[in-house]
Design a protein around this motif. Structure first.
Motif, PDB file in Angstrom:
ATOM      1  N   ALA A 278      -4.839 104.674 101.540  1.00  0.00           N
ATOM      2  CA  ALA A 278      -6.447 104.824 101.660  1.00  0.00           C
ATOM      3  C   ALA A 278      -6.751 105.136 103.035  1.00  0.00           C
ATOM      4  N   LYS A 279      -6.172 104.295 104.115  1.00  0.00           N
ATOM      5  CA  LYS A 279      -6.558 104.360 105.372  1.00  0.00           C
ATOM      6  C   LYS A 279      -5.914 105.621 105.863  1.00  0.00           C
ATOM      7  N   ALA A 280      -4.885 105.982 105.557  1.00  0.00           N
ATOM      8  CA  ALA A 280      -4.398 107.662 105.747  1.00  0.00           C
ATOM      9  C   ALA A 280      -5.269 108.579 105.496  1.00  0.00           C
ATOM     10  N   GLN A 281      -6.003 108.598 104.235  1.00  0.00           N
ATOM     11  CA  GLN A 281      -6.810 109.280 103.793  1.00  0.00           C
ATOM     12  C   GLN A 281      -8.318 109.500 104.671  1.00  0.00           C
ATOM     13  N   ARG A 282      -8.663 108.352 105.074  1.00  0.00           N
ATOM     14  CA  ARG A 282     -10.068 108.144 105.834  1.00  0.00           C
ATOM     15  C   ARG A 282      -9.695 108.762 107.186  1.00  0.00           C
ATOM     16  N   VAL A 283      -8.404 108.794 107.703  1.00  0.00           N
ATOM     17  CA  VAL A 283      -8.233 109.419 109.151  1.00  0.00           C
ATOM     18  C   VAL A 283      -8.747 110.911 109.176  1.00  0.00           C
ATOM     19  N   ASP A 284      -8.433 111.512 108.127  1.00  0.00           N
ATOM     20  CA  ASP A 284      -8.588 113.107 108.131  1.00  0.00           C
ATOM     21  C   ASP A 284      -9.630 113.124 106.963  1.00  0.00           C
ATOM     22  N   GLN A 285     -10.771 112.936 107.124  1.00  0.00           N
ATOM     23  CA  GLN A 285     -11.921 113.120 106.054  1.00  0.00           C
ATOM     24  C   GLN A 285     -12.227 114.633 105.774  1.00  0.00           C
TER      25      GLN A 285
END
Length: 338
Positions: A278-285
């Motif tokens: 989930a953190k990796a997803q938020r890095v590149d929104q």
């Protein structure tokens, strides 16, 4: 590819153990007989795995009219996963849990418990269903059922060997060796069964999070299911413990001693991996990632202020009625699940 090779090797080990016990009991003749039995069991499991598991867990099929929202959810997620929508079954158990079964995506089923619908939020149920669809897409359901069938057969054959093969002084490895073999073989089969399950669960978590586009919802769902599974018994899983590895969370973790030979990875490790995702997803929104993973229309409506007024949380979601229950229920009543 590596996972397929690993799984094939582990299944070969189970078949080898089955044949070894046959050799201990009856020599070369017993070995050949065990090989024939193993092949017949695998063929039987291939064609009937879904029926066997569903019957043993007392799961009952539900129709679209009984739960249109659940059917629409499964249909939408199946489209995201690129597979046909499976048949939906309901398990009459207050313990929140779910599993998938079937020999291929075209002949598959997803079973959810009444406790899952009552105790989890909509997006969490969605994430659990996505996890099970990931198992179906990867054909894990067939692998897990064959593994359970072989492991159970090894245990039964080992018990047979204790009464007959181990008493035979003409045993190829002697009576002492026979006794050790029939004791060690079921433990080895259990370890192989655990290895197959643990590898598959991590991959299904990742793929399921991609299918629903919400790793955090799956992490919350795993935490809730694991917590309730320690407090609420699943009577059908207790009757058939060999099927425990098919559930998203081990339904037997509330029983003393089950953690020693757990069929699932540590839930904390699974949750941590999902939160990292989930953190990796938020890095590149700003990527097209979110567009590629459509969310539930219910959740989208909430986010844009267009959601219908929700029922109080204490009321929970309406549990789908089975065909048997429908005869005793007022069919004019409606709720979020149909």
């Amino acid at each position: 590819m590596l996972n397929a090779i690993r799984t094939t090797f582990l299944l070969a080990v189970l078949t080898g153990l089955f044949m070894a016990i046959g050799f201990v009991i009856g020599g070369t003749g017993g070995l050949m007989l065990a090989l024939m039995i193993a092949l017949m069991m695998n063929l039987f499991s291939f064609w009937n795995s879904d029926k066997i598991v569903l019957r043993m867990q007392n799961a009952q099929a539900i129709s679209y009219n009984q739960s249109p929202d659940l059917y629409e959810m499964v249909g939408r997620l199946s489209e995201n996963a690129g597979i046909p929508a499976p048949q939906i079954y309901l398990i009459q158990s207050d313990q929140p849990n779910a599993f998938a079964t079937g020999r291929n995506p075209e002949n598959a089923a997803v079973a959810v418990s009444t406790g899952l619908i009552k105790r989890l939020d909509y997006d969490e149920i969605e994430a659990v269903v996505a996890h099970e669809l990931a198992h179906i897409r990867s054909r894990d359901t067939l692998t897990m059922t064959i593994t359970a069938t072989l492991a159970g057969a090894i245990s039964m054959l080992a018990q047979f060997g204790l009464f007959f093969g181990a008493r035979n002084n003409n045993s190829p490895i002697g009576p002492i060796g026979s006794i050790l073999m029939v004791i060690v073989a079921p433990l080895a089969a259990l370890l192989v069964q655990m290895a197959v399950s643990r590898v598959r669960e991590y991959e299904a978590d990742r793929d399921g999070a991609e299918i629903c586009g919400n790793p955090e919802a799956l992490a919350r769902a795993l935490d809730k299911i694991a917590t309730h599974a320690k407090q609420i018994a699943n009577p059908y899983a207790r009757r058939s413990p060999g099927m425990a590895h098919m559930y998203i969370i081990n339904p037997l973790i509330g029983q003393r001693g089950d953690n020693l030979f757990s069929t699932h990875p540590d839930v904390k490790n699974r949750i941590a991996a999902l939160l990292d995702m989930a953190k990796a997803q938020r890095v590149d929104q700003n990527t097209v990632q979110n567009e590629a993973w459509p969310r539930s229309r219910h959740i989208e409506a909430q986010q844009t202020g267009r959601a219908h007024k929700k029922a109080p949380r204490s009321a929970g979601w309406r549990v789908p009625q089975t065909a048997r229950d429908d005869q005793e229920t007022d069919k004019t009543s409606k709720g979020p699940w149909g």
